[in-house]
Design an enzyme around this catalytic site. Structure first.
Site, PDB file in Angstrom:
ATOM      1  N   GLY A  55      34.492  36.559  63.711  1.00 29.48           N
ATOM      2  CA  GLY A  55      34.962  36.795  62.345  1.00 29.48           C
ATOM      3  C   GLY A  55      33.941  37.224  61.445  1.00 29.48           C
ATOM      4  O   GLY A  55      32.873  36.653  61.718  1.00 29.48           O
ATOM      5  N   CYS A  82      33.438  34.573  69.981  1.00 30.97           N
ATOM      6  CA  CYS A  82      32.405  34.677  68.932  1.00 30.97           C
ATOM      7  C   CYS A  82      32.655  33.516  67.987  1.00 30.97           C
ATOM      8  O   CYS A  82      32.294  32.694  67.505  1.00 30.97           O
ATOM      9  CB  CYS A  82      32.563  35.327  68.325  1.00 30.97           C
ATOM     10  SG  CYS A  82      30.856  36.191  67.828  1.00 30.97           S
ATOM     11  N   TYR A  83      32.774  33.954  66.576  1.00 27.06           N
ATOM     12  CA  TYR A  83      33.087  33.470  65.629  1.00 27.06           C
ATOM     13  C   TYR A  83      34.580  31.621  66.012  1.00 27.06           C
ATOM     14  O   TYR A  83      34.069  30.708  65.828  1.00 27.06           O
ATOM     15  CB  TYR A  83      34.083  33.614  63.963  1.00 27.06           C
ATOM     16  CG  TYR A  83      34.198  32.990  63.327  1.00 27.06           C
ATOM     17  CD1 TYR A  83      33.518  32.902  62.166  1.00 27.06           C
ATOM     18  CD2 TYR A  83      35.199  32.404  62.471  1.00 27.06           C
ATOM     19  CE1 TYR A  83      33.307  32.272  61.087  1.00 27.06           C
ATOM     20  CE2 TYR A  83      35.829  31.527  62.065  1.00 27.06           C
ATOM     21  CZ  TYR A  83      35.000  30.901  61.353  1.00 27.06           C
ATOM     22  OH  TYR A  83      34.497  30.436  59.880  1.00 27.06           O
ATOM     23  N   HIS A 169      31.801  39.733  73.206  1.00 22.70           N
ATOM     24  CA  HIS A 169      33.112  39.833  73.011  1.00 22.70           C
ATOM     25  C   HIS A 169      33.730  40.509  74.368  1.00 22.70           C
ATOM     26  O   HIS A 169      33.190  41.411  74.735  1.00 22.70           O
ATOM     27  CB  HIS A 169      33.304  41.237  71.465  1.00 22.70           C
ATOM     28  CG  HIS A 169      33.334  40.441  70.581  1.00 22.70           C
ATOM     29  ND1 HIS A 169      33.796  39.788  70.084  1.00 22.70           N
ATOM     30  CD2 HIS A 169      32.139  39.821  69.990  1.00 22.70           C
ATOM     31  CE1 HIS A 169      32.780  39.322  69.044  1.00 22.70           C
ATOM     32  NE2 HIS A 169      31.789  39.721  68.575  1.00 22.70           N
ATOM     33  N   GLU A 171      36.750  41.535  74.816  1.00 21.11           N
ATOM     34  CA  GLU A 171      37.396  42.490  74.527  1.00 21.11           C
ATOM     35  C   GLU A 171      37.481  43.913  74.554  1.00 21.11           C
ATOM     36  O   GLU A 171      38.005  44.857  74.245  1.00 21.11           O
ATOM     37  CB  GLU A 171      38.092  41.913  73.339  1.00 21.11           C
ATOM     38  CG  GLU A 171      37.762  42.139  72.283  1.00 21.11           C
ATOM     39  CD  GLU A 171      36.745  40.820  71.627  1.00 21.11           C
ATOM     40  OE1 GLU A 171      36.150  40.402  72.094  1.00 21.11           O
ATOM     41  OE2 GLU A 171      36.713  40.164  70.498  1.00 21.11           O
ATOM     42  N   SER A 223      57.401  64.274  61.389  1.00 16.43           N
ATOM     43  CA  SER A 223      56.619  64.854  61.236  1.00 16.43           C
ATOM     44  C   SER A 223      56.981  65.998  62.367  1.00 16.43           C
ATOM     45  O   SER A 223      56.108  67.522  62.753  1.00 16.43           O
ATOM     46  CB  SER A 223      55.148  64.766  61.308  1.00 16.43           C
ATOM     47  OG  SER A 223      54.432  63.826  62.379  1.00 16.43           O
ATOM     48  N   GLY A 224      56.933  65.660  64.086  1.00 14.39           N
ATOM     49  CA  GLY A 224      56.934  65.480  64.444  1.00 14.39           C
ATOM     50  C   GLY A 224      55.752  65.612  65.531  1.00 14.39           C
ATOM     51  O   GLY A 224      55.632  65.463  67.105  1.00 14.39           O
ATOM     52  N   GLY A 225      54.889  65.071  65.273  1.00 14.55           N
ATOM     53  CA  GLY A 225      53.708  63.766  65.934  1.00 14.55           C
ATOM     54  C   GLY A 225      54.328  63.148  66.726  1.00 14.55           C
ATOM     55  O   GLY A 225      55.204  62.475  66.643  1.00 14.55           O
ATOM     56  N   VAL A 226      53.614  62.359  67.802  1.00  8.57           N
ATOM     57  CA  VAL A 226      53.887  61.572  68.206  1.00  8.57           C
ATOM     58  C   VAL A 226      54.390  60.384  68.029  1.00  8.57           C
ATOM     59  O   VAL A 226      55.508  59.208  68.244  1.00  8.57           O
ATOM     60  CB  VAL A 226      52.947  61.111  69.870  1.00  8.57           C
ATOM     61  CG1 VAL A 226      53.624  59.983  71.114  1.00  8.57           C
ATOM     62  CG2 VAL A 226      52.251  61.781  70.054  1.00  8.57           C
ATOM     63  N   ASP A 227      53.666  59.817  66.302  1.00 10.11           N
ATOM     64  CA  ASP A 227      53.818  58.639  66.465  1.00 10.11           C
ATOM     65  C   ASP A 227      55.126  58.571  65.239  1.00 10.11           C
ATOM     66  O   ASP A 227      55.905  57.723  66.046  1.00 10.11           O
ATOM     67  CB  ASP A 227      52.888  58.262  65.111  1.00 10.11           C
ATOM     68  CG  ASP A 227      51.020  58.451  65.644  1.00 10.11           C
ATOM     69  OD1 ASP A 227      51.205  57.368  67.257  1.00 10.11           O
ATOM     70  OD2 ASP A 227      50.511  57.917  65.259  1.00 10.11           O
ATOM     71  N   SER A 228      55.615  59.024  64.969  1.00 11.05           N
ATOM     72  CA  SER A 228      57.274  59.412  63.923  1.00 11.05           C
ATOM     73  C   SER A 228      57.491  59.547  65.511  1.00 11.05           C
ATOM     74  O   SER A 228      58.786  59.550  64.931  1.00 11.05           O
ATOM     75  CB  SER A 228      56.354  60.594  62.825  1.00 11.05           C
ATOM     76  OG  SER A 228      56.522  61.924  62.925  1.00 11.05           O
ATOM     77  N   SER A 229      57.205  60.957  65.943  1.00  8.82           N
ATOM     78  CA  SER A 229      58.686  60.362  67.019  1.00  8.82           C
ATOM     79  C   SER A 229      58.851  59.501  67.825  1.00  8.82           C
ATOM     80  O   SER A 229      60.601  58.902  67.737  1.00  8.82           O
ATOM     81  CB  SER A 229      58.516  61.933  67.601  1.00  8.82           C
ATOM     82  OG  SER A 229      57.610  62.719  67.368  1.00  8.82           O
ATOM     83  N   LYS A 370      47.199  53.828  70.379  1.00  4.30           N
ATOM     84  CA  LYS A 370      47.636  55.863  70.707  1.00  4.30           C
ATOM     85  C   LYS A 370      48.099  55.358  71.731  1.00  4.30           C
ATOM     86  O   LYS A 370      49.579  55.768  72.199  1.00  4.30           O
ATOM     87  CB  LYS A 370      46.821  56.290  70.471  1.00  4.30           C
ATOM     88  CG  LYS A 370      47.347  57.826  70.061  1.00  4.30           C
ATOM     89  CD  LYS A 370      48.121  58.053  69.056  1.00  4.30           C
ATOM     90  CE  LYS A 370      48.276  59.753  68.672  1.00  4.30           C
ATOM     91  NZ  LYS A 370      48.775  59.846  67.280  1.00  4.30           N
TER      92      LYS A 370
END
Ligand code: GLN
Length: 514
Positions: A55, A82-83, A169, A171, A223-229, A370
């Site tokens: 943080g 870290c923080y 970190h 991660e 939209s036909g894109g990956v996320d909205s599909s 993604k």
């Protein structure tokens, strides 16, 4: 649902979703909660482990985020990063101060490999540091397990109490062996079995969506894109016909893309949902007539898109839920990721809501990256060509045509792009190139075809590799492949007499060509 899980307590670090992601990569379910979350609530979740994130604050300052001491007395292993590490020491009686030497970036760390956290880690290992403060003295009962040239406490532990801390970190991937350390914590220290899989994400999301939406109605801009599909399919599996998807074909999609989306989601498709395709091509072309400035084009397309969507939504009437395919990088960039600082505003987040009558937003992919969204998509049985679709800008071909947009130019760039994609796939390069497309330069020049003078357009081919889309390099496509693409475009696409390849990297160029 008694699933083993690890809780990440968010103190506003930039990387905290990465922490969750690394944990999920160890096949352990993980959720992030703000440091403002009640201890009782955390207890009720029965986590197998708790991780405190980094943080921006200094833990010794009065109004910095903090947590009750009881967190460390639950008998549940806690790892402070870290923080989080500094705070643990501050609360338990160690000393944290401004560091005489701050560390930033890749740093050599010497670790005690006899400890659970650093099992199988090299004694000297490169880690990512990012701190102004440091732990001068650990709290009683703690043993130092790592240090650097400038930092006496790079890690420490109190095995008996199950408390661990790391100043760097683990991660981020710049920490060479960070994944091992997180694995050691969740699987060995916390004893998680690691039985969580992406299909459990899908199952749990479906249950959660059902619980939230009940008998209500939901609306999704597809939209036909990956996320909205992926978001749409998830919703469709959860609530079926209570979901309506509106797909706006703005006439700036790749060749045949509108039909492909309809084939998957429309009446003859595989999913149960109400699908509305709006053919608004003419309307967009009219609005774009004579407009040459790229930002202005983006704005017009964006506004018109909302207008069309709004009109459709009005026909449906009030809906209870608006579905958005927001994914985690959108959330972070917009500063909506819980406690982290705002980096920049993002058009995908909160773009539509004000124009549609709805009660609540559903964002089932909000915690995923993604590639995790793609995994979920495959899990849901969405066709691979949709799941592995290249990133495509919202304004579509509108910004891959330099200068004003006309139906004729859209046809040229669609046809050229389709040929380019086909040849790249035939050459077996489609999986190895990050992003590639054809653009229309708007430059016309003289050529000769069939002994006749031509005065036609030049098409530009672009192909880049990028790790994070912040920087990119042009790809060395074999000359023979480029030749083949050039030949086919000139022969098959009317109105083109020249093909050029764009060698520019980003920076100074951008990935798109507008
Ligand atoms: N703000 C603290 C420091 O500067 C912690 C930084 C961090 O968590 N990355 O040391």
């Amino acid at each position: 649902m008694d699933q083993e899980k690890v809780i990440v307590v968010d103190f506003g670090g930039q990387y905290n979703q990465l922490v969750a992601r690394r944990v999920r990569e160890c096949n352990v379910y993980c959720e992030i909660y703000s440091y403002r979350t009640d201890l009782e609530k955390i207890k009720a979740m029965k986590p197998k482990g708790i991780i405190l994130t980094g943080g921006p604050n200094s833990c010794y300052n009065e109004d910095s985020p903090t947590y009750g001491k009881e967190l460390f007395e639950l008998g549940i292993p806690v790892l402070g990063l870290c923080y989080g590490a500094q705070l643990m020491m501050h609360i338990l009686g160690g000393i944290v101060k401004g560091a005489p030497v701050r560390e930033y970036g890749k740093t050599e760390v010497f670790v005690n490999t006899e400890t659970a956290l650093f099992e199988n880690v090299s004694p000297k290992t490169v880690c990512w540091m990012s701190h102004n403060d440091y732990i001068e003295r650990v709290a009683e009962g703690f043993e130092i397990t790592a240090h650097t040239a400038d930092c006496p406490v790079a890690a420490a532990e109190n095995v008996e109490k199950g408390l661990y801390l790391i100043q760097f970190h683990p991660e981020v991937l710049h920490t060479d062996e960070g994944t091992k350390m997180i694995f050691n914590f969740v699987r060995k220290v916390c004893g998680c079995k690691g039985s969580w899989r992406m299909d459990s994400f899908v199952e749990d999301s479906i249950q959660m969506i059902r619980a939230k939406v009940g008998g209500g109605r939901a609306l999704c801009a597809l939209s036909g894109g990956v996320d909205s599909s992926v978001a749409a399919v998830l919703l469709s599996k959860a609530i079926g016909n209570q979901l309506t998807c509106v797909f706006v074909d703005h006439g700036l999609l790749r060749k045949d893309e509108g039909d492909e989306v309809e084939a998957v989601f429309g009446a003859n498709g595989a999913y149960e949902l109400n699908f509305i395709r709006v053919n608004a091509q003419e309307r967009f072309y009219r609005k774009l007539e004579g407009i040459t400035e790229p930002e202005e084009k983006r704005k017009i397309i964006g506004e018109e898109f909302i207008r069309v969507f709004e009109e459709e939504a009005k026909k449906i009437g009030t809906v209870d839920f608006l579905v958005q395919g927001t994914i985690y990088p959108d959330v972070v960039e917009s500063g909506l990721g819980g406690e982290s600082a705002v980096i920049k505003s993002h058009h995908n987040v909160g773009g539509l809501p004000d124009c549609v009558d709805f009660k609540e937003i559903v964002e089932p992919l909000r915690n995923l990256f993604k590639d995790e969204v793609r995994k979920a998509g495959l899990e849901l049985g969405i066709p691979e060509h949709l799941v592995f679709r290249q990133p495509f800008p919202g304004p579509g071909l509108g910004i891959r045509i330099i200068g004003d947009v006309t139906a004729e130019k859209v046809r040229i760039v669609q046809d050229a792009d389709a040929i380019y994609r086909e040849e790249i796939a035939k050459a077996g390069l489609d999986k190895s190139i990050g992003q590639y497309f054809a653009a229309l330069t708007n430059l016309r020049s003289v050529g000769v075809m069939g002994d006749e003078r031509t005065y036609d357009y030049a098409v530009a081919l672009r192909a880049v590799n990028t790790v994070d889309f912040m920087t990119a390099e042009a790809v060395e496509i074999p000359y023979a492949v480029l030749q083949k693409v050039m030949g086919r475009i000139i022969n098959e696409v009317n109105g083109v007499n020249r093909v050029v390849y764009d060698l520019t990297s980003k920076p100074p160029g951008t990935i798109e060509f507008e």
